[in-house]
Design an enzyme around this catalytic site. Structure first.
Site, PDB file in Angstrom:
ATOM      1  CB  SER A   9      22.279  50.322  25.213  1.00 13.36           C
ATOM      2  OG  SER A   9      23.067  51.489  25.399  1.00 13.36           O
TER       3      SER A   9
ATOM      4  CG  HIS B 119      25.694  56.383  25.300  1.00 11.97           C
ATOM      5  ND1 HIS B 119      25.652  55.019  25.328  1.00 11.97           N
ATOM      6  CD2 HIS B 119      24.590  56.788  24.619  1.00 11.97           C
ATOM      7  CE1 HIS B 119      24.557  54.603  24.699  1.00 11.97           C
ATOM      8  NE2 HIS B 119      23.894  55.663  24.254  1.00 11.97           N
TER       9      HIS B 119
HETATM   10  N1  DGL Z   1      27.112  52.740  25.900  1.00 11.25           N
HETATM   11  C1  DGL Z   1      26.718  51.950  27.047  1.00 11.25           C
HETATM   12  C2  DGL Z   1      27.963  51.639  27.881  1.00 11.25           C
HETATM   13  O1  DGL Z   1      29.056  51.697  27.360  1.00 11.25           O
HETATM   14  C3  DGL Z   1      25.588  52.630  27.747  1.00 11.25           C
HETATM   15  C4  DGL Z   1      24.781  51.696  28.557  1.00 11.25           C
HETATM   16  C5  DGL Z   1      23.374  52.135  28.800  1.00 11.25           C
HETATM   17  O2  DGL Z   1      22.564  52.015  27.884  1.00 11.25           O
HETATM   18  O3  DGL Z   1      23.080  52.517  29.935  1.00 11.25           O
HETATM   19  O4  DGL Z   1      27.891  51.300  29.032  1.00 11.25           O
END
Ligand code: DGL
Length: 282
Positions: A15, A190
């Site tokens: 994302s 993240h």
């Molecule tokens: N990096 C995404 C995950 O592993 C984040 C998702 C998001 O954009 O909320 O879930």
């Protein structure tokens, strides 16, 4: 030395910037591979969206990466993996996917207190995939799951160590530590951006588990199994695309020490994503 091999790129998406933590692990494990990364920064966070919407976006991204001749698609996002991996595999049986799931199994194997913690997005902790992982791998262990709404946006804003991010993390993590966890799973790609802060809050008695190196090993295993590894006479490299602002993305790459990547622009038009190589090397 393995001559020639399959030099088509590995497609990776998230994302936003989170999947770069996975891309970095893949780059370290497989330096001869070319990586194509897409960060959907215009649509972050996915964790607050419905599964239908996450699948729509994941489908558009997968198609754009396949148009760029990717030999394998890594969904470097727990949220998108939970919502879209199964339907995309059914829709595109000829495509090889590697997805993410919270690393509950290694946490359950590690624990001595019998209590482990998982932090992830709202969509991930509420999903069926999460429930099934806990049922399969953590029957004799207490799993404390904690959604962290807003944390992805803090990280996207570059607030890796600000008082606000620390206060948010303390609010979620201190009760888990008080409940006796000795392993904490980072269930969102993240979250490794704030790992130093997390480690400071939970202390040295809690092992923090980031699945990125395991995902890189999985990618290597899958490529080796299908004879699709790049030859080690070829040089790798990474090209990123973002649906957000390329300058911002370059700053994050610099923060991670990934200064050898190009950054191009991704444009959404309805369900279609187009990736264009516009920008010079950073
Ligand atoms: N990096 C995404 C995950 O592993 C984040 C998702 C998001 O954009 O909320 O879930």
């Amino acid at each position: 030395m393995t001559q020639s091999g399959d030099h088509r790129p590995i497609g990776i998406f998230d994302s936003g910037i989170g999947g770069l933590t996975v891309a970095q692990a893949i780059q370290q494990a497989l330096p001869h591979e070319r990586l194509l990364y897409f960060g959907d920064n215009a649509n972050v966070p996915y964790g607050a969206k419905t599964n239908v919407e996450i699948l729509r976006l994941s489908r558009g991204i997968t198609r754009a990466l396949l148009e760029r001749d990717c030999k394998l698609i890594v969904i470097a996002c727990n949220t998108a993996s939970a919502a879209a991996l199964k339907p995309l595999r059914a829709e595109l049986p000829e495509v090889t996917f590697v997805g993410m799931e919270p690393a509950v199994k290694p946490a359950a194997e590690h624990t001595r207190t019998g209590v482990v913690g998982v932090i992830a997005t709202v969509a991930t902790v509420q999903g069926e995939v999460f429930t099934s992982i806990v049922e399969r791998f953590a029957q004799d262990v207490k799993v404390i799951k904690q959604a962290c709404p807003g944390l992805v946006l803090q990280i996207e804003a570059g607030e890796y160590a600000t008082p606000k991010t620390e206060a948010m993390l303390r609010g979620w993590l201190e009760p888990m530590v008080a409940a006796g966890i000795d392993a904490l799973v980072l269930g969102c790609t993240h979250y490794p951006f704030v790992r130093p802060l997390i480690e400071r809050i939970v202390g040295p008695q809690v092992r923090v588990i980031d699945p990125a190196p395991a995902i890189a090993r999985r990618v290597e295993h899958v490529l080796r199994g299908t004879g699709a590894l790049a030859g080690d006479d070829r040089s790798g490299g990474m090209h990123c695309f973002t649906s957000g602002v390329p300058e911002f993305f370059r700053g994050v790459l610099q923060h991670l020490g990934m200064t050898d990547a190009h950054v191009g622009q991704g444009h959404w038009a309805g369900n279609e994503l187009t990736l264009s190589y516009t920008s010079p090397r950073i």
